[in-house]
Design a protein around this motif. Structure first.
Motif, PDB file in Angstrom:
ATOM      1  N   ASP A   1       0.819  -1.229   0.000  1.00 59.34           N
ATOM      2  CA  ASP A   1       0.000   0.000   0.000  1.00 59.34           C
ATOM      3  C   ASP A   1       0.857   1.287   0.000  1.00 59.34           C
TER       4      ASP A   1
ATOM      5  N   THR B   1      -3.566  -3.770  -1.361  1.00 53.34           N
ATOM      6  CA  THR B   1      -4.590  -4.598  -0.707  1.00 53.34           C
ATOM      7  C   THR B   1      -5.977  -4.391  -1.327  1.00 53.34           C
ATOM      8  N   HIS B   2      -6.256  -3.155  -1.773  1.00 53.59           N
ATOM      9  CA  HIS B   2      -7.545  -2.900  -2.427  1.00 53.59           C
ATOM     10  C   HIS B   2      -7.500  -1.569  -3.164  1.00 53.59           C
TER      11      HIS B   2
ATOM     12  N   HIS C   1      -4.808   3.713  -0.838  1.00 46.84           N
ATOM     13  CA  HIS C   1      -3.921   2.538  -0.903  1.00 46.84           C
ATOM     14  C   HIS C   1      -3.155   2.460  -2.227  1.00 46.84           C
TER      15      HIS C   1
ATOM     16  N   ASP D   1     -10.497  -6.443  -7.727  1.00 48.43           N
ATOM     17  CA  ASP D   1     -10.371  -5.012  -7.435  1.00 48.43           C
ATOM     18  C   ASP D   1      -9.743  -4.256  -8.597  1.00 48.43           C
TER      19      ASP D   1
ATOM     20  N   HIS E   1     -14.914  -5.158   2.453  1.00 47.33           N
ATOM     21  CA  HIS E   1     -14.584  -3.719   2.447  1.00 47.33           C
ATOM     22  C   HIS E   1     -14.546  -3.212   1.000  1.00 47.33           C
ATOM     23  N   THR E   2     -13.940  -3.971   0.114  1.00 53.38           N
ATOM     24  CA  THR E   2     -14.129  -3.821  -1.339  1.00 53.38           C
ATOM     25  C   THR E   2     -14.385  -5.227  -1.882  1.00 53.38           C
TER      26      THR E   2
ATOM     27  N   HIS F   1     -10.919  -7.179  -1.979  1.00 55.86           N
ATOM     28  CA  HIS F   1      -9.879  -6.867  -0.986  1.00 55.86           C
ATOM     29  C   HIS F   1      -9.020  -8.101  -0.728  1.00 55.86           C
TER      30      HIS F   1
ATOM     31  N   GLY G   1      -4.562  -5.047   5.658  1.00 59.24           N
ATOM     32  CA  GLY G   1      -5.170  -3.988   4.840  1.00 59.24           C
ATOM     33  C   GLY G   1      -6.241  -3.267   5.630  1.00 59.24           C
ATOM     34  N   ASP G   2      -7.410  -3.048   5.008  1.00 57.66           N
ATOM     35  CA  ASP G   2      -8.549  -2.448   5.715  1.00 57.66           C
ATOM     36  C   ASP G   2      -9.563  -3.513   6.129  1.00 57.66           C
ATOM     37  N   HIS G   3      -9.194  -4.795   5.988  1.00 63.82           N
ATOM     38  CA  HIS G   3     -10.143  -5.857   6.352  1.00 63.82           C
ATOM     39  C   HIS G   3     -10.348  -5.875   7.869  1.00 63.82           C
TER      40      HIS G   3
ATOM     41  N   TYR H   1     -18.402  -9.761   3.793  1.00 66.48           N
ATOM     42  CA  TYR H   1     -17.421  -9.266   4.767  1.00 66.48           C
ATOM     43  C   TYR H   1     -17.402 -10.149   6.018  1.00 66.48           C
TER      44      TYR H   1
END
Ligand SMILES: [Zn+2]
Length: 331
Positions: free
Chosen positions: A41, A72-73, A78, A98, A172-173, A176, A190-192, A214
């Motif tokens: 990222d 990551t996404h 990122h 993604d 999240h996406t 991801h 990541g943002d998970h 998710y």
């Protein structure tokens, strides 16, 4: 600012600022080996992010041509600056799913599709118009499409002696990915999974149930053997399994609250009305004085919870023929 996280392999964290953004900063992780390096990222496509990351990489004495990137996404904070920072011989890894959304983004399809979905769910068009120019994710996305090596679930990236497993964690996406180093029990989440904020979950075009996806991805990730979780924002240390359970519980409560709003209503409600009746951390402000972008995020969260309940037959989705807006009632 560069901080050493782990010794073998060498892992560093470069703190990349995200000005005027509630996330404050991005944790960009750098894995260094004798042969190649991997940066996970990169930050928005804006000078402050580019400057902080290049400075960090310089401090580590990294040759960019020996360096690959893992995204990551596809969110701008990122991947925004990766195309500018990568060298000619750098590879940019990203999930196929993604990457396809990022391509759609360049054709403006992704944003316009989402905007029309929100309007059909009752979101005011004047806010959509105002957000067109102020949306950071859109403003600081990459300025041109970069080439990527696209990944599937469980693909392996070899880096010196290290084997990193790409874990698809949709939610999240839609595509991801986390990166897992099983030998050292390290997960780049990541943002998970974030530790002192809850990752934003929203609805996506072509995805029927992003919250369900998710929650399933959380169940999957918490069974991994992980001792160190390195998240993309804020404080990155904590117990993965406990945090995944906390986030799952948070969403179960939100699902319950969504159903309660409908139970207490005498008529079917649209998603924007439901969003206004949900509890949000408004810091004492009323919904009307809530900033536009926060209303947008709240709306996305609300739709993802509604989708989850519709898919499982708890609530009924109908169209209000007069306004053309979807309304919901408890079954
Ligand atoms: Zn994100």
């Amino acid at each position: 600012m560069v901080e050493k996280i782990f010794d073998n392999p060498k892992i560093y964290r470069v703190l990349v600022p995200l000005p005027e953004n509630p996330l404050r900063s991005l944790n960009s992780y750098v894995i260094m080996t004798e042969k190649r390096n991997l940066v996970i990222d990169t930050g928005f496509n804006r000078e402050e992010c580019y400057g902080a990351l290049t400075e960090g990489l310089d401090e580590l004495g990294i040759d960019i041509e020996d360096t690959d990137f893992f995204i990551t996404h596809f969110h701008g904070d990122h991947c925004g600056t990766v195309g500018r920072i990568a060298g000619e011989r750098s590879r940019i890894f990203m999930s196929e799913k993604d990457y396809s959304y990022l391509v759609g983004d360049f054709e403006d399809a992704t944003w316009e599709d989402i905007e029309s979905v929100y309007v059909e769910e009752g979101f005011p068009t004047d806010i959509v118009c105002r957000l067109k120019s102020s949306n950071q994710a859109k403003k600081y996305r990459p300025d041109r499409l970069f080439k990527a090596v696209t990944l599937q679930d469980r693909d392996v990236i070899r880096l010196g002696d290290a084997e990193l497993v790409c874990m698809l964690t949709p939610g999240h996406t839609p595509g991801h990915m986390c990166l897992y180093l099983p030998e050292k029990k390290i997960l780049f989440s990541g943002d998970h999974v974030l530790f002192d904020i809850t990752p934003n979950i929203t609805s996506w075009m072509g995805i029927a149930d992003s919250l369900g996806d998710y929650m399933q991805s959380l169940e999957m990730i918490k069974d991994l053997d992980v001792e160190i979780t390195l998240a993309a924002h804020r404080d990155s240390r904590g117990n993965l399994r406990e945090r995944a359970d906390e986030i799952l519980e948070h969403h179960r409560i939100r699902l319950h609250d969504t159903a309660e709003v409908l139970r207490e209503s005498e008529r079917p409600l649209n998603a924007y009305e439901i969003a206004q009746m949900m509890k949000w951390n408004l810091r004492g402000r009323s919904w009307d004085s809530f900033p536009d972008n926060q209303k947008w995020f709240a709306m996305g969260e609300t739709i993802s919870h509604i989708d989850y309940l519709v898919k499982r037959d708890f609530i009924l989705k109908q169209i209000d023929t007069e306004s053309g807006i979807y309304v919901y009632s408890l079954k």
